[in-house]
Design a protein around this motif. Structure first.
Motif, PDB file in Angstrom:
ATOM      1  N   TYR A  51       0.834  -1.185   0.000  1.00  0.00           N
ATOM      2  CA  TYR A  51       0.000   0.000   0.000  1.00  0.00           C
ATOM      3  C   TYR A  51       0.873   1.240   0.000  1.00  0.00           C
ATOM      4  O   TYR A  51       2.079   1.197   0.210  1.00  0.00           O
ATOM      5  CB  TYR A  51      -0.946   0.004   1.207  1.00  0.00           C
ATOM      6  CG  TYR A  51      -0.210   0.012   2.518  1.00  0.00           C
ATOM      7  CD1 TYR A  51       0.082   1.201   3.165  1.00  0.00           C
ATOM      8  CD2 TYR A  51       0.197  -1.180   3.092  1.00  0.00           C
ATOM      9  CE1 TYR A  51       0.777   1.205   4.346  1.00  0.00           C
ATOM     10  CE2 TYR A  51       0.895  -1.182   4.276  1.00  0.00           C
ATOM     11  CZ  TYR A  51       1.181   0.007   4.902  1.00  0.00           C
ATOM     12  OH  TYR A  51       1.879  -0.003   6.076  1.00  0.00           O
ATOM     13  N   LEU A  66      -4.811   7.471   1.648  1.00  0.00           N
ATOM     14  CA  LEU A  66      -4.471   6.068   1.783  1.00  0.00           C
ATOM     15  C   LEU A  66      -4.966   5.353   0.544  1.00  0.00           C
ATOM     16  O   LEU A  66      -6.156   5.223   0.325  1.00  0.00           O
ATOM     17  CB  LEU A  66      -5.129   5.495   3.042  1.00  0.00           C
ATOM     18  CG  LEU A  66      -4.727   4.092   3.471  1.00  0.00           C
ATOM     19  CD1 LEU A  66      -3.238   4.005   3.724  1.00  0.00           C
ATOM     20  CD2 LEU A  66      -5.500   3.692   4.709  1.00  0.00           C
ATOM     21  N   ASN A 123      -4.116   2.040  -2.343  1.00  0.00           N
ATOM     22  CA  ASN A 123      -3.407   0.811  -2.617  1.00  0.00           C
ATOM     23  C   ASN A 123      -2.541   0.938  -3.859  1.00  0.00           C
ATOM     24  O   ASN A 123      -2.910   1.594  -4.816  1.00  0.00           O
ATOM     25  CB  ASN A 123      -4.414  -0.323  -2.824  1.00  0.00           C
ATOM     26  CG  ASN A 123      -3.765  -1.673  -2.670  1.00  0.00           C
ATOM     27  OD1 ASN A 123      -2.789  -1.970  -3.327  1.00  0.00           O
ATOM     28  ND2 ASN A 123      -4.316  -2.487  -1.789  1.00  0.00           N
ATOM     29  N   ASN A 130      -7.851  -2.751  -1.942  1.00  0.00           N
ATOM     30  CA  ASN A 130      -7.799  -2.381  -0.546  1.00  0.00           C
ATOM     31  C   ASN A 130      -6.686  -1.371  -0.300  1.00  0.00           C
ATOM     32  O   ASN A 130      -5.554  -1.565  -0.722  1.00  0.00           O
ATOM     33  CB  ASN A 130      -7.562  -3.606   0.338  1.00  0.00           C
ATOM     34  CG  ASN A 130      -8.736  -4.557   0.306  1.00  0.00           C
ATOM     35  OD1 ASN A 130      -9.876  -4.126   0.300  1.00  0.00           O
ATOM     36  ND2 ASN A 130      -8.463  -5.844   0.263  1.00  0.00           N
ATOM     37  N   MET A 145      -5.548  -0.735   2.628  1.00  0.00           N
ATOM     38  CA  MET A 145      -4.740  -1.477   3.591  1.00  0.00           C
ATOM     39  C   MET A 145      -5.450  -2.788   3.826  1.00  0.00           C
ATOM     40  O   MET A 145      -6.662  -2.827   4.002  1.00  0.00           O
ATOM     41  CB  MET A 145      -4.600  -0.710   4.899  1.00  0.00           C
ATOM     42  CG  MET A 145      -3.729  -1.409   5.929  1.00  0.00           C
ATOM     43  SD  MET A 145      -3.446  -0.375   7.355  1.00  0.00           S
ATOM     44  CE  MET A 145      -5.111  -0.228   7.983  1.00  0.00           C
ATOM     45  N   ASP A 146      -4.701  -3.894   3.828  1.00  0.00           N
ATOM     46  CA  ASP A 146      -5.322  -5.202   3.881  1.00  0.00           C
ATOM     47  C   ASP A 146      -4.498  -6.090   4.795  1.00  0.00           C
ATOM     48  O   ASP A 146      -3.324  -6.327   4.539  1.00  0.00           O
ATOM     49  CB  ASP A 146      -5.390  -5.805   2.475  1.00  0.00           C
ATOM     50  CG  ASP A 146      -6.327  -7.007   2.399  1.00  0.00           C
ATOM     51  OD1 ASP A 146      -6.694  -7.529   3.461  1.00  0.00           O
ATOM     52  OD2 ASP A 146      -6.674  -7.392   1.284  1.00  0.00           O
ATOM     53  N   ILE A 200      -9.815   8.415   2.761  1.00  0.00           N
ATOM     54  CA  ILE A 200      -9.798   7.001   2.385  1.00  0.00           C
ATOM     55  C   ILE A 200     -10.190   6.876   0.920  1.00  0.00           C
ATOM     56  O   ILE A 200     -11.330   7.147   0.547  1.00  0.00           O
ATOM     57  CB  ILE A 200     -10.755   6.196   3.274  1.00  0.00           C
ATOM     58  CG1 ILE A 200     -10.342   6.314   4.742  1.00  0.00           C
ATOM     59  CG2 ILE A 200     -10.775   4.726   2.839  1.00  0.00           C
ATOM     60  CD1 ILE A 200     -11.291   5.641   5.698  1.00  0.00           C
ATOM     61  N   ILE A 227     -10.188  -0.112   3.583  1.00  0.00           N
ATOM     62  CA  ILE A 227      -9.319  -0.571   4.651  1.00  0.00           C
ATOM     63  C   ILE A 227      -9.922  -1.851   5.223  1.00  0.00           C
ATOM     64  O   ILE A 227     -11.082  -1.862   5.631  1.00  0.00           O
ATOM     65  CB  ILE A 227      -9.186   0.482   5.764  1.00  0.00           C
ATOM     66  CG1 ILE A 227      -8.538   1.758   5.212  1.00  0.00           C
ATOM     67  CG2 ILE A 227      -8.371  -0.069   6.924  1.00  0.00           C
ATOM     68  CD1 ILE A 227      -8.486   2.888   6.215  1.00  0.00           C
ATOM     69  N   LEU A 265      -9.339  -2.467  13.832  1.00  0.00           N
ATOM     70  CA  LEU A 265      -8.708  -1.247  13.353  1.00  0.00           C
ATOM     71  C   LEU A 265      -8.748  -0.218  14.479  1.00  0.00           C
ATOM     72  O   LEU A 265      -9.810   0.061  15.037  1.00  0.00           O
ATOM     73  CB  LEU A 265      -9.449  -0.701  12.128  1.00  0.00           C
ATOM     74  CG  LEU A 265      -8.941   0.641  11.583  1.00  0.00           C
ATOM     75  CD1 LEU A 265      -7.522   0.504  11.054  1.00  0.00           C
ATOM     76  CD2 LEU A 265      -9.870   1.177  10.505  1.00  0.00           C
ATOM     77  N   VAL A 271     -14.517   0.642   5.404  1.00  0.00           N
ATOM     78  CA  VAL A 271     -13.756  -0.055   6.440  1.00  0.00           C
ATOM     79  C   VAL A 271     -14.432  -1.383   6.741  1.00  0.00           C
ATOM     80  O   VAL A 271     -15.640  -1.434   6.982  1.00  0.00           O
ATOM     81  CB  VAL A 271     -13.670   0.775   7.737  1.00  0.00           C
ATOM     82  CG1 VAL A 271     -12.909   0.002   8.817  1.00  0.00           C
ATOM     83  CG2 VAL A 271     -12.999   2.118   7.485  1.00  0.00           C
TER      84      VAL A 271
END
Length: 295
Positions: free
Chosen positions: A67, A77, A79, A85, A87-88, A104, A108, A114, A133
């Motif tokens: 990411y 944020l 990917n 995603n 973040m994954d 975002i 996520i 989280l 999320v």
């Protein structure tokens, strides 16, 4: 990759930082500290402990993920791969942004949980659609979260936290329990707190400077506890459900509110206690054979 000096000083200063390793970046209580404009991080296993001096801290569980973060005044944020995603991880993820907003742009996902702290706003840059999320639980502390016209969309069964300078707006896939994530107690907002859930909502200690607005589209609104503590404190409260609000016995909602609006369009009744000196009930709408009990 590890910090062998352990002096608490910056380890890397650059415009861009790319770290790709097979196992682990930094250690518990010994982050890799960096001051960069842009960073790309990849690890196939192990945990990540990073501190961005100019805006972002990433710790614990950013695994099997590739990411991209830009830790500047307004952090995006996004990917770098095609997995969809931002973040994954199959573990938990803890992010701290010490300045600016978090926008975002891609989903996520943190299966265990989280834990997010942002000085500014948490914003949905993906627009309406599927969840921004996905997590088993979320603790979220920010200046503000989402907006009335563009709430943060979540598929998370349990949340807790606060919006310290503005409002908090959530759209929830499924049901939601608010409160008690990692010992956090309920949810507070300096302005309005709004939750729209597909199913039921359970609450513990909600507090808003303006309005608390809860909508359970296909479920009920109840408290998670049977104590006599305040469940909701706000200037105004709006509750909308189809399967009842509060419960009989010791399950009534304890409210400290100046103005109250209640709608229950399906089966079930409404149970609440009013602890304010005076409360104006501006709307009270019940389905046929529904009852209201006020303590």
């Amino acid at each position: 990759v590890s910090d062998q000096v352990r002096d608490g000083k910056t380890d890397v200063i650059a415009h861009a930082l790319v770290i790709e390793v097979a196992s682990g970046i930094g250690q518990t209580n010994n982050d890799i500290e960096f001051t960069v404009t842009e960073a790309t991080i990849q690890t196939t296993r192990g945990k990540v402990f990073l501190m961005a001096n100019n805006g972002l801290t990433l710790t614990d569980g950013i695994t099997n993920s590739f990411y991209r973060v830009t830790p500047d005044a307004s952090t995006n944020l996004r990917n770098s791969q095609s997995s969809g995603n931002g973040m994954d991880t199959s573990s938990s993820a803890t992010l701290e942004l010490r300045g600016g907003d978090l926008l975002i742009l891609d989903r996520i996902r943190a299966e265990d949980g989280l834990y997010l702290t942002v000085t500014g706003a948490v914003l949905d840059g993906r627009g309406a659609g599927d969840a921004d999320v996905i997590a088993n639980e979320m603790k979220l502390r920010a200046g503000s979260i989402g907006s009335a016209s563009n709430p943060l969309e979540i598929a998370v069964p349990r949340i807790a936290g606060s919006a310290t300078t503005g409002g908090a707006y959530f759209a929830v896939e499924g049901s939601l329990e608010i409160g008690s994530v990692k010992d956090a107690h309920g949810f507070s907002a300096a302005d309005t707190l709004e939750v729209i859930a597909d199913a039921s909502i359970k609450i513990d200690a909600l507090n808003a400077g303006e309005t608390v607005r809860l909508t359970a589209i296909n479920g009920s609104i109840t408290t998670t506890t049977a104590d006599r503590e305040t469940d909701i404190q706000a200037t105004a409260v709006e509750l909308i459900a189809v399967d009842g609000i509060g419960q009989s016995g010791s399950g009534d909602l304890n409210l400290i509110v100046e103005e109250l609006s209640v709608t229950n369009s399906g089966v079930g009744s409404v149970y609440f206690s009013l602890d304010a000196a005076a409360t104006l009930i501006s709307d009270l709408n019940l389905a046929d054979r529904g009852s209201v009990y006020i303590n």
